[in-house]
Design an enzyme around this catalytic site. Structure first.
Site, PDB file in Angstrom:
ATOM      1  CB  CYS A  83       3.131  59.856  27.854  1.00  0.00           C
ATOM      2  SG  CYS A  83       2.948  58.684  26.501  1.00  0.00           S
ATOM      3  CB  CYS A 164      -1.408  52.821  27.284  1.00  0.00           C
ATOM      4  SG  CYS A 164      -1.896  53.924  25.947  1.00  0.00           S
ATOM      5  CE1 TYR A 317      -0.178  57.883  -2.749  1.00  0.00           C
ATOM      6  CE2 TYR A 317      -2.332  58.398  -3.672  1.00  0.00           C
ATOM      7  CZ  TYR A 317      -0.981  58.663  -3.563  1.00  0.00           C
ATOM      8  OH  TYR A 317      -0.442  59.727  -4.263  1.00  0.00           O
ATOM      9  CD  GLU A 338       0.761  50.373  -0.341  1.00  0.00           C
ATOM     10  OE1 GLU A 338      -0.176  51.141  -0.051  1.00  0.00           O
ATOM     11  OE2 GLU A 338       1.936  50.556   0.049  1.00  0.00           O
ATOM     12  CB  CYS A 413      -4.059  60.880   7.653  1.00  0.00           C
ATOM     13  SG  CYS A 413      -2.598  60.751   6.618  1.00  0.00           S
TER      14      CYS A 413
HETATM   15  N1  SAH Z   1      -6.011  52.655   2.396  1.00  0.00           N
HETATM   16  C1  SAH Z   1      -5.084  51.822   3.111  1.00  0.00           C
HETATM   17  C2  SAH Z   1      -3.765  52.478   3.537  1.00  0.00           C
HETATM   18  C3  SAH Z   1      -3.587  53.927   3.329  1.00  0.00           C
HETATM   19  S1  SAH Z   1      -2.097  54.540   4.043  1.00  0.00           S
HETATM   20  C4  SAH Z   1      -5.743  51.242   4.332  1.00  0.00           C
HETATM   21  O1  SAH Z   1      -6.716  51.784   4.801  1.00  0.00           O
HETATM   22  O2  SAH Z   1      -5.278  50.242   4.837  1.00  0.00           O
HETATM   23  C5  SAH Z   1      -1.241  55.133   2.633  1.00  0.00           C
HETATM   24  C6  SAH Z   1      -0.569  54.048   1.821  1.00  0.00           C
HETATM   25  O3  SAH Z   1       0.041  54.654   0.681  1.00  0.00           O
HETATM   26  C7  SAH Z   1       0.535  53.315   2.534  1.00  0.00           C
HETATM   27  O4  SAH Z   1       0.238  51.950   2.508  1.00  0.00           O
HETATM   28  C8  SAH Z   1       1.800  53.623   1.709  1.00  0.00           C
HETATM   29  O5  SAH Z   1       2.699  52.546   1.639  1.00  0.00           O
HETATM   30  C9  SAH Z   1       1.233  53.938   0.362  1.00  0.00           C
HETATM   31  N2  SAH Z   1       2.019  54.804  -0.541  1.00  0.00           N
HETATM   32  C10 SAH Z   1       2.865  55.803  -0.239  1.00  0.00           C
HETATM   33  N3  SAH Z   1       3.290  56.423  -1.351  1.00  0.00           N
HETATM   34  C11 SAH Z   1       2.712  55.791  -2.410  1.00  0.00           C
HETATM   35  C12 SAH Z   1       2.756  55.981  -3.830  1.00  0.00           C
HETATM   36  N4  SAH Z   1       3.496  56.942  -4.385  1.00  0.00           N
HETATM   37  N5  SAH Z   1       2.004  55.169  -4.596  1.00  0.00           N
HETATM   38  C13 SAH Z   1       1.236  54.181  -4.039  1.00  0.00           C
HETATM   39  N6  SAH Z   1       1.168  53.969  -2.713  1.00  0.00           N
HETATM   40  C14 SAH Z   1       1.893  54.753  -1.900  1.00  0.00           C
END
Ligand code: SAH
Length: 456
Positions: A83, A164, A317, A338, A413
Protein backbone atom coordinates in the site's frame (compact mmCIF):
# COMPACT_ATOMS: atom_id res chain seq x y z
CA UNK A 1 28.28 12.00 -8.81
CA UNK A 2 30.59 9.18 -9.98
CA UNK A 3 31.52 9.01 -13.69
CA UNK A 4 30.31 5.48 -14.11
CA UNK A 5 27.62 3.48 -12.38
CA UNK A 6 29.38 1.25 -9.86
CA UNK A 7 26.68 -1.46 -9.75
CA UNK A 8 24.74 -3.48 -12.28
CA UNK A 9 21.35 -5.13 -12.28
CA UNK A 10 21.26 -8.33 -10.21
CA UNK A 11 24.53 -7.52 -8.42
CA UNK A 12 24.48 -8.38 -4.72
CA UNK A 13 26.36 -5.91 -2.58
CA UNK A 14 26.77 -5.02 1.09
CA UNK A 15 25.65 -1.54 2.11
CA UNK A 16 24.91 0.62 5.13
CA UNK A 17 21.71 2.67 5.11
CA UNK A 18 22.17 6.34 5.89
CA UNK A 19 18.86 8.08 5.45
CA UNK A 20 15.17 7.80 4.61
CA UNK A 21 13.33 9.35 1.65
CA UNK A 22 9.87 10.88 1.73
CA UNK A 23 8.27 7.56 0.75
CA UNK A 24 10.17 5.70 3.46
CA UNK A 25 12.87 4.07 1.31
CA UNK A 26 16.35 3.83 2.77
CA UNK A 27 19.28 5.53 1.08
CA UNK A 28 22.64 3.80 0.59
CA UNK A 29 25.71 5.21 -1.15
CA UNK A 30 28.08 3.09 -3.21
CA UNK A 31 31.14 5.14 -4.21
CA UNK A 32 28.94 8.22 -4.19
CA UNK A 33 26.20 6.54 -6.25
CA UNK A 34 22.76 6.63 -4.58
CA UNK A 35 20.64 3.54 -4.13
CA UNK A 36 17.06 3.55 -2.87
CA UNK A 37 16.01 0.48 -0.97
CA UNK A 38 12.52 -0.01 0.45
CA UNK A 39 12.21 -1.17 4.04
CA UNK A 40 15.73 -0.33 5.21
CA UNK A 41 16.40 1.87 8.22
CA UNK A 42 19.23 4.33 8.86
CA UNK A 43 22.13 2.59 10.61
CA UNK A 44 21.18 -0.86 9.35
CA UNK A 45 23.44 -2.95 7.17
CA UNK A 46 22.28 -5.32 4.49
CA UNK A 47 23.13 -7.34 1.45
CA UNK A 48 21.00 -5.85 -1.30
CA UNK A 49 20.21 -7.02 -4.80
CA UNK A 50 20.23 -4.33 -7.48
CA UNK A 51 16.93 -4.17 -9.34
CA UNK A 52 17.43 -1.22 -11.64
CA UNK A 53 20.09 1.38 -12.39
CA UNK A 54 19.70 4.84 -13.86
CA UNK A 55 22.26 7.52 -14.52
CA UNK A 56 22.14 9.26 -11.16
CA UNK A 57 20.60 6.63 -8.91
CA UNK A 58 19.35 3.07 -8.70
CA UNK A 59 16.95 0.79 -6.87
CA UNK A 60 17.53 -2.36 -4.89
CA UNK A 61 15.87 -4.81 -2.59
CA UNK A 62 17.08 -6.22 0.72
CA UNK A 63 18.31 -9.80 0.25
CA UNK A 64 19.49 -10.12 3.83
CA UNK A 65 19.59 -7.72 6.75
CA UNK A 66 22.96 -8.14 8.45
CA UNK A 67 22.61 -5.44 11.12
CA UNK A 68 19.17 -4.65 12.46
CA UNK A 69 18.21 -1.29 13.98
CA UNK A 70 16.76 -1.30 17.50
CA UNK A 71 14.08 1.01 16.09
CA UNK A 72 12.78 -1.71 13.78
CA UNK A 73 9.42 -3.27 14.53
CA UNK A 74 7.01 -5.48 12.64
CA UNK A 75 4.46 -3.47 10.67
CA UNK A 76 1.02 -4.52 11.94
CA UNK A 77 -0.85 -3.83 8.70
CA UNK A 78 -1.12 -6.83 6.35
CA UNK A 79 -1.17 -4.51 3.30
CA UNK A 80 1.78 -2.42 4.38
CA UNK A 81 4.31 -3.85 1.90
CA UNK A 82 2.17 -2.93 -1.06
CA UNK A 83 0.00 0.00 0.00
CA UNK A 84 1.17 3.53 -0.83
CA UNK A 85 -0.53 5.02 2.24
CA UNK A 86 1.97 4.47 5.06
CA UNK A 87 5.75 4.57 4.78
CA UNK A 88 7.24 3.93 8.22
CA UNK A 89 5.12 1.39 10.05
CA UNK A 90 8.33 -0.64 10.44
CA UNK A 91 9.77 2.04 12.76
CA UNK A 92 8.77 2.10 16.44
CA UNK A 93 6.62 5.02 17.53
CA UNK A 94 9.44 6.75 19.50
CA UNK A 95 11.80 6.22 16.58
CA UNK A 96 9.33 7.89 14.22
CA UNK A 97 9.12 10.91 16.50
CA UNK A 98 12.91 11.19 16.81
CA UNK A 99 13.29 10.81 13.09
CA UNK A 100 10.79 13.59 12.38
CA UNK A 101 12.62 15.90 14.73
CA UNK A 102 15.86 15.14 12.89
CA UNK A 103 14.20 15.95 9.55
CA UNK A 104 13.31 19.39 10.94
CA UNK A 105 16.76 19.90 12.44
CA UNK A 106 18.46 18.86 9.23
CA UNK A 107 16.37 21.22 7.08
CA UNK A 108 16.86 24.17 9.45
CA UNK A 109 20.62 23.63 9.50
CA UNK A 110 21.21 22.73 5.87
CA UNK A 111 18.72 25.03 4.14
CA UNK A 112 18.12 27.68 6.79
CA UNK A 113 21.70 27.94 8.07
CA UNK A 114 20.42 27.82 11.67
CA UNK A 115 22.83 26.08 14.00
CA UNK A 116 22.33 25.48 17.67
CA UNK A 117 18.58 26.09 17.58
CA UNK A 118 16.68 24.19 20.19
CA UNK A 119 14.17 21.91 18.54
CA UNK A 120 11.61 20.46 20.91
CA UNK A 121 10.91 16.73 20.90
CA UNK A 122 8.13 15.89 18.43
CA UNK A 123 4.69 15.84 20.03
CA UNK A 124 3.24 12.45 19.13
CA UNK A 125 0.01 10.61 19.77
CA UNK A 126 -0.50 8.29 22.70
CA UNK A 127 -2.15 5.86 20.33
CA UNK A 128 -0.73 6.50 16.84
CA UNK A 129 -3.27 4.29 15.06
CA UNK A 130 -6.86 4.66 13.89
CA UNK A 131 -6.55 8.44 13.87
CA UNK A 132 -7.76 9.51 10.43
CA UNK A 133 -11.26 10.99 10.46
CA UNK A 134 -11.60 10.65 6.70
CA UNK A 135 -11.28 7.75 4.30
CA UNK A 136 -11.52 8.03 0.56
CA UNK A 137 -11.38 4.71 -1.23
CA UNK A 138 -11.08 4.21 -5.00
CA UNK A 139 -13.21 1.49 -6.60
CA UNK A 140 -12.08 -0.32 -9.77
CA UNK A 141 -12.16 -3.40 -11.95
CA UNK A 142 -8.86 -5.19 -11.80
CA UNK A 143 -8.24 -8.50 -13.58
CA UNK A 144 -11.97 -9.19 -13.70
CA UNK A 145 -12.52 -8.40 -10.03
CA UNK A 146 -14.24 -5.63 -8.10
CA UNK A 147 -11.46 -4.04 -6.05
CA UNK A 148 -11.71 -1.52 -3.26
CA UNK A 149 -8.64 -0.14 -1.53
CA UNK A 150 -5.72 2.25 -1.71
CA UNK A 151 -3.25 2.72 -4.53
CA UNK A 152 0.05 0.89 -4.50
CA UNK A 153 3.18 3.01 -4.20
CA UNK A 154 3.80 5.07 -7.36
CA UNK A 155 0.95 3.33 -9.18
CA UNK A 156 -2.71 3.39 -10.09
CA UNK A 157 -3.11 -0.27 -9.22
CA UNK A 158 -5.27 -0.86 -6.18
CA UNK A 159 -4.48 -3.05 -3.19
CA UNK A 160 -7.80 -4.70 -2.38
CA UNK A 161 -8.29 -4.31 1.37
CA UNK A 162 -10.91 -4.66 4.04
CA UNK A 163 -9.52 -2.34 6.69
CA UNK A 164 -7.02 0.44 7.26
CA UNK A 165 -5.20 0.64 10.59
CA UNK A 166 -4.75 4.42 10.54
CA UNK A 167 -8.46 5.12 9.94
CA UNK A 168 -11.19 5.52 12.58
CA UNK A 169 -12.94 2.13 12.87
CA UNK A 170 -16.44 3.51 12.31
CA UNK A 171 -15.73 4.99 8.86
CA UNK A 172 -13.60 1.99 7.95
CA UNK A 173 -16.68 -0.17 8.60
CA UNK A 174 -19.08 2.18 6.86
CA UNK A 175 -17.13 2.16 3.60
CA UNK A 176 -16.76 -1.63 3.75
CA UNK A 177 -20.51 -1.99 4.18
CA UNK A 178 -21.01 0.27 1.17
CA UNK A 179 -18.56 -1.88 -0.75
CA UNK A 180 -20.45 -5.07 0.09
CA UNK A 181 -23.73 -3.64 -1.16
CA UNK A 182 -22.13 -2.27 -4.32
CA UNK A 183 -20.47 -5.59 -5.08
CA UNK A 184 -23.55 -7.71 -4.31
CA UNK A 185 -25.83 -5.53 -6.39
CA UNK A 186 -23.36 -5.29 -9.24
CA UNK A 187 -22.83 -1.53 -9.27
CA UNK A 188 -20.08 -1.21 -11.87
CA UNK A 189 -16.76 0.21 -10.70
CA UNK A 190 -15.19 3.01 -12.63
CA UNK A 191 -12.82 1.99 -15.41
CA UNK A 192 -10.11 4.63 -15.57
CA UNK A 193 -8.70 3.58 -18.96
CA UNK A 194 -12.06 3.67 -20.76
CA UNK A 195 -13.72 6.34 -18.60
CA UNK A 196 -16.71 4.00 -18.13
CA UNK A 197 -18.56 2.46 -15.20
CA UNK A 198 -20.37 4.10 -12.30
CA UNK A 199 -18.74 4.17 -8.90
CA UNK A 200 -15.36 5.95 -8.61
CA UNK A 201 -14.80 6.49 -4.91
CA UNK A 202 -16.52 6.01 -1.59
CA UNK A 203 -15.64 8.64 0.97
CA UNK A 204 -16.61 8.86 4.62
CA UNK A 205 -15.80 11.35 7.32
CA UNK A 206 -16.28 11.22 11.06
CA UNK A 207 -16.76 14.05 13.52
CA UNK A 208 -14.64 12.85 16.41
CA UNK A 209 -16.27 15.15 18.98
CA UNK A 210 -19.85 14.77 17.74
CA UNK A 211 -19.82 11.15 16.53
CA UNK A 212 -21.48 12.18 13.26
CA UNK A 213 -20.68 10.50 9.94
CA UNK A 214 -21.05 11.70 6.34
CA UNK A 215 -20.83 9.27 3.43
CA UNK A 216 -20.10 10.43 -0.12
CA UNK A 217 -20.50 8.33 -3.26
CA UNK A 218 -18.47 9.74 -6.11
CA UNK A 219 -19.89 8.54 -9.40
CA UNK A 220 -19.12 9.07 -13.06
CA UNK A 221 -22.83 8.97 -13.86
CA UNK A 222 -25.72 11.20 -12.76
CA UNK A 223 -27.56 8.09 -11.70
CA UNK A 224 -26.45 6.01 -8.72
CA UNK A 225 -28.09 2.59 -9.16
CA UNK A 226 -29.37 0.83 -6.03
CA UNK A 227 -29.12 4.03 -4.04
CA UNK A 228 -32.20 3.11 -1.99
CA UNK A 229 -30.62 -0.16 -0.87
CA UNK A 230 -27.33 1.61 -0.16
CA UNK A 231 -29.05 4.25 1.95
CA UNK A 232 -31.26 1.75 3.75
CA UNK A 233 -28.44 -0.65 4.59
CA UNK A 234 -26.10 2.09 5.79
CA UNK A 235 -28.59 4.05 7.86
CA UNK A 236 -30.00 0.86 9.44
CA UNK A 237 -26.54 -0.31 10.43
CA UNK A 238 -25.05 3.03 11.51
CA UNK A 239 -27.22 5.55 13.35
CA UNK A 240 -24.15 7.81 13.44
CA UNK A 241 -24.68 8.59 9.75
CA UNK A 242 -26.26 12.03 9.44
CA UNK A 243 -25.65 12.72 5.79
CA UNK A 244 -25.35 10.70 2.56
CA UNK A 245 -24.23 12.63 -0.48
CA UNK A 246 -23.53 11.90 -4.12
CA UNK A 247 -20.87 13.79 -6.03
CA UNK A 248 -20.75 13.49 -9.82
CA UNK A 249 -17.39 13.49 -11.53
CA UNK A 250 -17.75 12.49 -15.18
CA UNK A 251 -14.31 13.68 -16.27
CA UNK A 252 -11.19 11.62 -16.88
CA UNK A 253 -9.10 13.23 -14.17
CA UNK A 254 -7.06 12.55 -11.06
CA UNK A 255 -9.22 14.96 -9.10
CA UNK A 256 -11.51 12.92 -6.90
CA UNK A 257 -14.57 15.14 -6.76
CA UNK A 258 -16.51 16.85 -9.51
CA UNK A 259 -18.53 20.06 -9.45
CA UNK A 260 -21.97 18.63 -8.76
CA UNK A 261 -23.03 17.47 -5.30
CA UNK A 262 -26.50 16.31 -4.25
CA UNK A 263 -27.69 15.22 -0.85
CA UNK A 264 -29.33 11.78 -1.05
CA UNK A 265 -30.30 11.44 2.57
CA UNK A 266 -30.20 13.55 5.75
CA UNK A 267 -28.34 16.84 6.09
CA UNK A 268 -25.87 18.48 3.72
CA UNK A 269 -23.23 18.68 6.45
CA UNK A 270 -21.95 17.06 9.60
CA UNK A 271 -20.54 18.96 12.54
CA UNK A 272 -17.32 18.59 14.47
CA UNK A 273 -15.50 20.69 17.07
CA UNK A 274 -11.87 21.70 17.37
CA UNK A 275 -10.78 23.54 20.47
CA UNK A 276 -14.36 24.44 21.36
CA UNK A 277 -15.16 25.84 17.91
CA UNK A 278 -17.88 24.07 15.91
CA UNK A 279 -17.35 23.46 12.20
CA UNK A 280 -19.91 22.52 9.57
CA UNK A 281 -18.28 20.09 7.17
CA UNK A 282 -19.75 19.38 3.76
CA UNK A 283 -18.68 16.72 1.24
CA UNK A 284 -16.18 19.09 -0.37
CA UNK A 285 -14.92 21.07 2.63
CA UNK A 286 -11.30 20.88 3.59
CA UNK A 287 -10.94 19.69 7.16
CA UNK A 288 -7.90 18.50 9.09
CA UNK A 289 -7.73 14.68 9.12
CA UNK A 290 -6.23 14.13 12.56
CA UNK A 291 -8.50 15.94 15.01
CA UNK A 292 -6.51 15.04 18.14
CA UNK A 293 -3.21 16.36 16.79
CA UNK A 294 -4.88 19.36 15.16
CA UNK A 295 -5.75 20.54 18.65
CA UNK A 296 -2.17 19.96 19.72
CA UNK A 297 -0.75 21.88 16.74
CA UNK A 298 -3.19 24.78 16.95
CA UNK A 299 -2.77 24.81 20.71
CA UNK A 300 0.92 25.51 20.07
CA UNK A 301 0.04 28.20 17.54
CA UNK A 302 -2.19 29.80 20.16
CA UNK A 303 0.51 29.55 22.82
CA UNK A 304 3.13 31.07 20.49
CA UNK A 305 0.77 33.89 19.51
CA UNK A 306 0.63 34.88 23.27
CA UNK A 307 -2.64 36.73 22.95
CA UNK A 308 -4.05 38.93 25.70
CA UNK A 309 -7.26 39.99 23.95
CA UNK A 310 -5.82 43.26 22.65
CA UNK A 311 -4.09 41.98 19.52
CA UNK A 312 -4.83 42.33 15.85
CA UNK A 313 -3.94 39.07 14.14
CA UNK A 314 -3.55 38.12 10.47
CA UNK A 315 -4.05 34.45 9.54
CA UNK A 316 -2.63 33.97 6.05
CA UNK A 317 -3.58 30.75 4.20
CA UNK A 318 -6.54 30.41 6.56
CA UNK A 319 -8.50 27.64 4.76
CA UNK A 320 -11.93 27.32 6.40
CA UNK A 321 -10.73 29.52 9.24
CA UNK A 322 -9.72 26.80 11.68
CA UNK A 323 -6.80 28.71 13.17
CA UNK A 324 -8.51 32.12 12.81
CA UNK A 325 -11.55 31.03 14.82
CA UNK A 326 -9.36 29.24 17.34
CA UNK A 327 -7.42 32.50 17.91
CA UNK A 328 -10.37 34.89 17.64
CA UNK A 329 -11.61 34.07 21.13
CA UNK A 330 -8.35 35.42 22.57
CA UNK A 331 -7.69 38.31 20.17
CA UNK A 332 -9.20 41.70 19.43
CA UNK A 333 -9.58 41.04 15.73
CA UNK A 334 -8.49 38.31 13.31
CA UNK A 335 -8.13 38.84 9.56
CA UNK A 336 -8.04 35.64 7.49
CA UNK A 337 -7.12 35.28 3.82
CA UNK A 338 -7.35 32.19 1.64
CA UNK A 339 -7.20 31.57 -2.12
CA UNK A 340 -10.18 29.16 -2.40
CA UNK A 341 -13.44 31.16 -2.34
CA UNK A 342 -15.55 28.19 -1.12
CA UNK A 343 -13.26 27.82 1.89
CA UNK A 344 -13.81 31.51 2.70
CA UNK A 345 -17.59 30.94 2.49
CA UNK A 346 -17.13 28.09 4.98
CA UNK A 347 -14.96 30.27 7.23
CA UNK A 348 -17.61 33.02 7.31
CA UNK A 349 -20.37 30.51 8.02
CA UNK A 350 -18.32 28.89 10.75
CA UNK A 351 -17.74 32.30 12.35
CA UNK A 352 -21.49 32.91 12.31
CA UNK A 353 -22.27 29.41 13.60
CA UNK A 354 -20.02 30.09 16.60
CA UNK A 355 -21.21 33.68 17.02
CA UNK A 356 -17.64 34.90 16.63
CA UNK A 357 -17.94 38.49 15.44
CA UNK A 358 -14.32 39.69 15.52
CA UNK A 359 -13.14 38.02 12.32
CA UNK A 360 -12.89 39.27 8.76
CA UNK A 361 -12.31 36.80 5.91
CA UNK A 362 -11.26 37.63 2.39
CA UNK A 363 -10.73 35.38 -0.64
CA UNK A 364 -7.57 35.98 -2.63
CA UNK A 365 -3.86 35.41 -2.67
CA UNK A 366 -2.24 36.16 0.67
CA UNK A 367 0.59 37.98 -1.14
CA UNK A 368 -1.94 40.26 -2.86
CA UNK A 369 -4.56 40.82 -0.14
CA UNK A 370 -2.25 41.48 2.81
CA UNK A 371 -0.43 44.41 1.11
CA UNK A 372 -3.90 45.94 0.54
CA UNK A 373 -4.67 45.56 4.21
CA UNK A 374 -1.36 47.24 4.92
CA UNK A 375 -2.40 50.18 2.71
CA UNK A 376 -5.69 50.37 4.60
CA UNK A 377 -3.67 50.89 7.76
CA UNK A 378 -4.22 47.48 9.33
CA UNK A 379 -1.33 46.89 11.70
CA UNK A 380 -1.07 43.30 12.95
CA UNK A 381 0.54 42.47 16.28
CA UNK A 382 0.80 38.84 15.26
CA UNK A 383 0.92 37.21 11.82
CA UNK A 384 0.17 33.50 11.55
CA UNK A 385 0.98 31.62 8.35
CA UNK A 386 0.04 28.02 7.50
CA UNK A 387 1.03 27.72 3.84
CA UNK A 388 0.84 24.67 1.55
CA UNK A 389 3.97 22.58 0.87
CA UNK A 390 5.58 25.19 -1.35
CA UNK A 391 5.80 27.61 1.56
CA UNK A 392 5.14 31.36 1.60
CA UNK A 393 5.28 33.47 -1.51
CA UNK A 394 8.37 35.70 -1.57
CA UNK A 395 6.20 38.81 -1.85
CA UNK A 396 4.33 37.82 1.30
CA UNK A 397 7.59 37.42 3.23
CA UNK A 398 8.56 40.97 2.19
CA UNK A 399 5.18 42.32 3.28
CA UNK A 400 5.44 40.51 6.61
CA UNK A 401 8.84 42.07 7.24
CA UNK A 402 7.55 45.50 6.22
CA UNK A 403 4.53 45.22 8.53
CA UNK A 404 6.78 44.68 11.55
CA UNK A 405 4.46 42.56 13.70
CA UNK A 406 5.68 41.79 17.23
CA UNK A 407 5.41 38.08 16.58
CA UNK A 408 5.11 35.63 13.72
CA UNK A 409 3.81 32.10 14.13
CA UNK A 410 4.75 29.83 11.25
CA UNK A 411 2.82 26.54 10.94
CA UNK A 412 4.44 24.35 8.31
CA UNK A 413 3.88 20.97 6.66
CA UNK A 414 7.23 21.05 4.84
CA UNK A 415 10.50 21.52 6.77
CA UNK A 416 12.43 22.46 3.59
CA UNK A 417 10.30 25.47 2.66
CA UNK A 418 9.95 26.35 6.34
CA UNK A 419 13.74 26.58 6.59
CA UNK A 420 13.97 28.69 3.43
CA UNK A 421 11.32 31.13 4.70
CA UNK A 422 12.71 31.35 8.25
CA UNK A 423 16.07 32.32 6.79
CA UNK A 424 14.43 35.23 4.96
CA UNK A 425 12.47 36.30 8.03
CA UNK A 426 15.61 36.14 10.17
CA UNK A 427 17.42 38.36 7.67
CA UNK A 428 14.43 40.72 7.90
CA UNK A 429 14.85 41.20 11.64
CA UNK A 430 12.93 38.35 13.25
CA UNK A 431 14.45 35.91 15.68
CA UNK A 432 13.42 32.26 15.70
CA UNK A 433 12.40 31.48 19.27
CA UNK A 434 10.75 28.09 19.43
CA UNK A 435 10.51 25.14 17.08
CA UNK A 436 7.92 22.47 17.83
CA UNK A 437 7.47 19.47 15.51
CA UNK A 438 4.05 17.81 15.80
CA UNK A 439 3.22 14.37 14.44
CA UNK A 440 -0.06 14.84 12.61
CA UNK A 441 0.38 11.75 10.43
CA UNK A 442 1.88 8.84 12.37
CA UNK A 443 3.17 5.95 10.19
CA UNK A 444 3.91 8.38 7.36
CA UNK A 445 6.94 10.57 6.70
CA UNK A 446 4.95 13.80 6.99
CA UNK A 447 5.95 16.19 9.72
CA UNK A 448 4.25 19.40 10.80
CA UNK A 449 5.97 22.11 12.73
CA UNK A 450 5.00 25.21 14.67
CA UNK A 451 7.62 27.96 14.98
CA UNK A 452 7.55 31.22 16.90
CA UNK A 453 9.48 34.30 15.81
CA UNK A 454 9.85 37.65 17.52
CA UNK A 455 10.85 41.03 16.23
CA UNK A 456 14.39 41.78 17.37
N1 SAH B 1 -4.90 26.81 8.18
C1 SAH B 1 -5.89 26.08 7.43
C2 SAH B 1 -5.43 25.46 6.11
C3 SAH B 1 -4.00 25.52 5.75
S1 SAH B 1 -3.63 24.60 4.29
C4 SAH B 1 -6.48 25.00 8.29
O1 SAH B 1 -5.87 24.58 9.24
O2 SAH B 1 -7.57 24.54 7.99
C5 SAH B 1 -3.03 25.85 3.22
C6 SAH B 1 -4.12 26.69 2.59
O3 SAH B 1 -3.50 27.70 1.79
C7 SAH B 1 -5.04 25.94 1.65
O4 SAH B 1 -6.35 26.12 2.10
C8 SAH B 1 -4.81 26.60 0.28
O5 SAH B 1 -5.98 26.68 -0.50
C9 SAH B 1 -4.33 27.96 0.65
N2 SAH B 1 -3.49 28.69 -0.32
C10 SAH B 1 -2.63 28.22 -1.23
N3 SAH B 1 -1.97 29.22 -1.84
C11 SAH B 1 -2.44 30.38 -1.32
C12 SAH B 1 -2.15 31.77 -1.55
N4 SAH B 1 -1.24 32.15 -2.45
N5 SAH B 1 -2.80 32.68 -0.80
C13 SAH B 1 -3.73 32.30 0.13
N6 SAH B 1 -4.04 31.01 0.37
C14 SAH B 1 -3.42 30.06 -0.34
Amino acid sequence: MPDSIPVRKNDQIDVTFSDLTQDGSAVAKVNGYTLFIPDGLPGEQATVRILKTKKGYGYGRIAELTKISNQRTKAPCPYYDQCGGCAIQHIRAEGQLDYKREIVRDALERIGGFTGLQINPTLGMEEPWRYRNKIQVPVAWQDGHFVFGFYKKHSHDIVDMDHCLITEPIIDEVVQTARRVAEEKGITPYDEAKNRGTLRHVMARFGKKTGEVIVVFITRTEELPFRKVLIQTLTDAYPQIKSIVQNVNSKRTNAIMGEKTKTLWGRDVIYDRIGGVTFAISARSFFQVNPIQTEVLYGKALEYASLTGEETVIDAYCGIGTISLFLAKKAKKVYGVEIVPEAIDDARQNAELNKIANTHFEAGKAEAVIPQWQKQGIQPDVIVVDPPRKGCDGALIKTMIAMQPKRIVYVSCNPATLARDLKLLAAGGFEVKKVQPVDMFPQTMHVECCVSLEKK
